[in-house]
Design a protein around this motif. Structure first.
Motif, PDB file in Angstrom:
ATOM      1  N   LEU B  44       0.804  -1.237   0.000  1.00 23.31           N
ATOM      2  CA  LEU B  44       0.000   0.000   0.000  1.00 23.31           C
ATOM      3  C   LEU B  44       0.835   1.285   0.000  1.00 23.31           C
ATOM      4  O   LEU B  44       0.545   2.197  -0.785  1.00 23.31           O
ATOM      5  CB  LEU B  44      -1.002   0.002   1.162  1.00 23.31           C
ATOM      6  CG  LEU B  44      -2.338  -0.688   0.859  1.00 23.31           C
ATOM      7  CD1 LEU B  44      -3.138  -0.895   2.138  1.00 23.31           C
ATOM      8  CD2 LEU B  44      -3.174   0.104  -0.162  1.00 23.31           C
ATOM      9  N   PRO B  45       1.875   1.377   0.843  1.00 21.87           N
ATOM     10  CA  PRO B  45       2.652   2.630   0.832  1.00 21.87           C
ATOM     11  C   PRO B  45       3.268   2.923  -0.540  1.00 21.87           C
ATOM     12  O   PRO B  45       3.387   4.086  -0.934  1.00 21.87           O
ATOM     13  CB  PRO B  45       3.750   2.393   1.873  1.00 21.87           C
ATOM     14  CG  PRO B  45       3.289   1.254   2.693  1.00 21.87           C
ATOM     15  CD  PRO B  45       2.364   0.431   1.843  1.00 21.87           C
ATOM     16  N   LYS B  46       3.602   1.879  -1.278  1.00 23.34           N
ATOM     17  CA  LYS B  46       4.183   2.088  -2.618  1.00 23.34           C
ATOM     18  C   LYS B  46       3.203   2.850  -3.514  1.00 23.34           C
ATOM     19  O   LYS B  46       3.595   3.578  -4.406  1.00 23.34           O
ATOM     20  CB  LYS B  46       4.501   0.738  -3.283  1.00 23.34           C
ATOM     21  CG  LYS B  46       5.583  -0.071  -2.604  1.00 23.34           C
ATOM     22  CD  LYS B  46       5.786  -1.370  -3.390  1.00 23.34           C
ATOM     23  CE  LYS B  46       6.683  -2.335  -2.642  1.00 23.34           C
ATOM     24  NZ  LYS B  46       6.666  -3.666  -3.278  1.00 23.34           N
ATOM     25  N   GLY B  48       0.915   4.909  -2.329  1.00 21.55           N
ATOM     26  CA  GLY B  48       0.399   6.076  -1.608  1.00 21.55           C
ATOM     27  C   GLY B  48      -0.809   5.742  -0.750  1.00 21.55           C
ATOM     28  O   GLY B  48      -1.493   6.619  -0.233  1.00 21.55           O
ATOM     29  N   GLY B  49      -1.093   4.440  -0.590  1.00 19.89           N
ATOM     30  CA  GLY B  49      -2.213   4.014   0.243  1.00 19.89           C
ATOM     31  C   GLY B  49      -1.798   3.851   1.691  1.00 19.89           C
ATOM     32  O   GLY B  49      -0.623   3.997   2.036  1.00 19.89           O
TER      33      GLY B  49
END
Lengths: 69, 375, 276
Positions: B44-46, B48-49
């Protein structure tokens, strides 16, 4: 400096007769009627501290400064 | 996504959800669904989540609903005991019509049960776990490839219909790692929830012709009220019997209106079969093997595999089962789906349950032994 | 009703359902004056509440309002804040809501230090269900589930939140209405998880059973037992024994959760996994 005057209104339709304004007004502006609802009896004593407005749980009191002249 | 991959069922769910636009996950560690959280935390961070490991299962469901209220697509994953804990908030999502997806990787229960062993014991809980009349959709994939595609479809359906969608996996399917070849039909198209029409006053729970009220996200300039209390079209609580009746029938009526879009059933050699097997999830893999081996042996056995479990594909099942010599319903519980099958078939064919509850998958042998007995 | 009420309340939902003299109405007044002073755009405010009398506040506030399940308001609010950080998120809970059924969410919100302002209406009782004792009902008080007096020790909400890591903790009362507005403003302006515990009064289900017959008696009790921080510092433990301190109790400058996560995203997106 001239003393300020305040107009106080109680919305009788909304008032739930809790007695808070009557008890906490530092200059005893309010009395109660036959339904224990707040009545503005001595408006001339009002100092405009707005304690009644702040504490009224039902927002039925308005205190407004009366403009001179 | 590359054409061929080695994918675990749990992993496939994550990528299907991401492809459908999910950008928020909240969860709590629980076997055998944990990989889903692990992979969302990584992926998710990849994009932008946001990933959140919450303090418990209940909070995870709450956070998912909160995120969805802002218009962000949100999902959670859990297993048996955690699924039970989430039920109150799943009911909130149903009542407030907040899109969200819940993946339940089934393990044997009740209670702590067999945390590392498979089960299909949540078939009924998935439909009736929360109290009251509510609309809910339940999907059961049977391969990693289908887990990818169906999780994507689940997200899209939840967004489109404003109904919570449950993905019912099981431990075997969740942990099975298999080669997946993605084809054109696996591409997940993104469906967004319908927004308010410009220039007209916004009624968040309006009785629209399509039964699906438009959704405005928090902060989008529409200030309105969301509550789990029964509410009228403005979103505020009501005790008016006529309004309650109308609103609840609209909400639940979405399932009837869109039933044929939601229900998905797969058939293998059903038409000329003497014997029909009805199975879902990992059990359907064993059943597929039975169809193949029986065919080689000259016996006509077919498989009806509900991909959508709820709404239950009753008319498809009745049509396929009518006149068959036998309908076999193997499931890893003491008989949950078979009750629905009996209701659907309504005496048009004899029904044989096959139940296994030792945590092990029902084998093709066990199914074919029953078939031999019947024949 | 003045312009502030008319601006921030859903006027067609008034009068509210709260009992005569209930503190909830006074607190809602203090809250909207705080929002007015903060100058927030109404569209940017999310108000989230739980279940109980306090939970009904979201029905009256003209913001993005979310009335959730019992005890779970902070969990829902956490999702709202994480998904849309530009929203100013306020959470309203009762004492049972926040510290019994929702106790886990409260301590973990404190620990996370997420930029949410939690406003806890502590009236020492479950009011809506008819006066059962709560985790904040003092010893030897009477409730419908404590007909012979309570035997449970009680929580000090502010201390609980400080211990759990909240970066701003204040205590006010429904009597000190002006001060309450100041505390809510300070809590909202503080970056991180802020808790405003409000000692308030349930005249119907607590007061009448515990020798505080009227709302006025209950407010007088607050007035007589609350001690401002500056004064409390000069008092002995004995003198403070049956009193409570009001004002800002704790403030710490520690990293805020959403900002930290946004930094993580930024780092991951440029390929830095943090493992060197």
């Amino acid at each position: 400096m001239a003393k300020k005057n305040f107009g106080i209104t109680v919305d009788r339709k909304i008032c739930k007769s809790c007695g808070i304004c009557v008890a906490f007004c530092p200059v005893s502006v309010f009395t109660t009627d036959h339904d224990d609802k707040a009545v503005v009896t001595y408006p001339e004593k009002c100092t405009g501290c707005r304690q009644c407005e702040l504490l009224c749980p039902d927002y039925c009191i308005d205190v407004e400064e009366i403009a001179h002249g | 996504m590359a054409n061929a991959k080695l994918l675990q069922g749990n992993e496939a769910c994550v990528f299907g959800a991401l492809a459908a636009g999910v950008r928020f996950f909240a969860g709590y560690p629980i076997t055998p669904s944990t990989e889903i959280a692990n992979i969302f935390a990584r992926e998710l961070p990849k994009l932008g989540g946001k990933f959140m490991q919450m303090e418990d299962e209940i909070a995870s469901m709450g956070a998912v609903i909160g995120a969805s209220c802002t218009g962000v697509k949100a999902i959670t994953a859990t297993s048996g005991p955690g699924f039970s804990l989430k039920q109150e908030n799943i009911g909130f999502a149903a009542e407030a019509e907040i899109p969200c997806v819940i993946i339940d990787v089934m393990r044997y229960g009740p209670s702590t049960g067999l945390p590392t062993k498979s089960s299909q014991g949540d078939f009924m809980q998935a439909r009736w776990g929360t109290h009251g009349d509510h609309a809910i959709i339940v999907i059961a994939p049977y391969t990693a490839r289908e887990a990818y595609r169906e999780t994507g479809r689940a997200v899209n359906m939840s967004e489109r219909y404003r109904i919570p969608v449950i993905i019912l996996m099981d431990e075997i399917l969740g942990h099975l790692r298999e080669r997946v070849e993605f084809k054109e039909e696996d591409v997940v198209t993104v469906v967004d929830r319908k927004g308010p029409a410009p220039g007209v006053p916004y009624l968040p729970f309006e009785d629209t012709d399509d039964l699906i009220p438009p959704f405005a996200g928090f902060g989008d300039g529409y200030r309105y009220h969301i509550t789990g209390l029964i509410h009228d079209k403005t979103g505020f609580p009501t005790n008016d019997p006529e309004t309650i009746n109308q609103v609840m029938r609209r909400m639940n009526g979405k399932l009837d209106r869109y039933r044929d879009e939601i229900v998905k059933v797969k058939y293998v050699d059903v038409d000329d079969a003497d014997i029909l097997i009805i199975a879902f999830g990992s059990v359907a893999r064993a059943a597929e093997e039975v169809v193949r081996s029986m065919k080689k042996a000259g016996k006509r056995v077919g498989l009806l595999r509900p991909v959508t479990l709820w709404p239950f594909p009753d008319k498809e099942i009745r049509k396929a089962a009518s006149g068959k010599k036998a309908v076999i319903v193997p499931e890893m519980n003491l008989g949950q789906m078979v009750r629905e099958v009996e209701r659907a078939v309504a005496g048009e064919a004899p029904i044989y349950p096959l139940n296994k509850i030792d945590g092990e998958l029902i084998t093709p042998h066990e199914i074919s032994d029953l078939i031999k007995e019947i024949l | 009703m003045d312009a502030t009420h008319k601006k921030y309340l859903r006027m067609n939902k008034l009068p509210h359902i709260w009992c005569p003299g209930c503190g909830d109405g006074t607190i809602m007044g203090s809250f909207i004056r705080a929002i007015d002073r903060l100058g927030y755009d109404k569209d940017d405010v999310a108000a989230v509440s739980g279940i109980g009398c306090s939970g009904r506040i979201t029905g009256y506030l003209d913001f993005n309002t979310l009335h959730t399940t019992h005890g779970r308001a902070l969990a829902f609010a956490t999702g709202v804040k994480m998904a849309k950080p530009r929203l100013k998120v306020f959470v309203f809970m009762g004492d049972g809501d926040a510290t019994a059924i929702g106790g886990n969410h409260l301590i973990h919100s404190c620990r996370r230090n997420i930029d949410i302002t939690a406003i806890i209406f502590n009236n020492n009782i479950y009011g809506m269900t008819g006066g059962q004792y709560s985790p904040t009902t003092p010893r030897d008080k009477y409730a419908t589930t404590a007909p012979y007096g309570t035997t449970d020790p009680h929580f000090d909400i502010a201390k609980l939140c400080i211990g759990a890591g909240a970066s701003y903790v204040a205590r006010g009362t429904s009597y000190h209405a002006k001060m309450l507005t100041d505390l809510i403003v300070a809590g909202a302006e503080h970056k991180g998880f802020s808790v405003i515990e409000i000692i308030t009064h349930c005249p119907v289900n607590f007061g009448r059973r515990n020798e505080l017959e009227t709302p006025v008696d209950m407010l007088l009790w607050q007035k007589d037992h609350a001690v401002r921080m500056a004064k409390a510092e000069k008092m002995t433990a004995d003198e403070l024994a049956d009193r409570f301190i009001i004002g800002e109790l704790h403030k710490a400058d520690i990293p805020e959760y959403v900002e930290e996560y946004d930094r993580l995203i930024e780092r991951v997106q440029r390929g830095d996994t943090g493992r060197g």
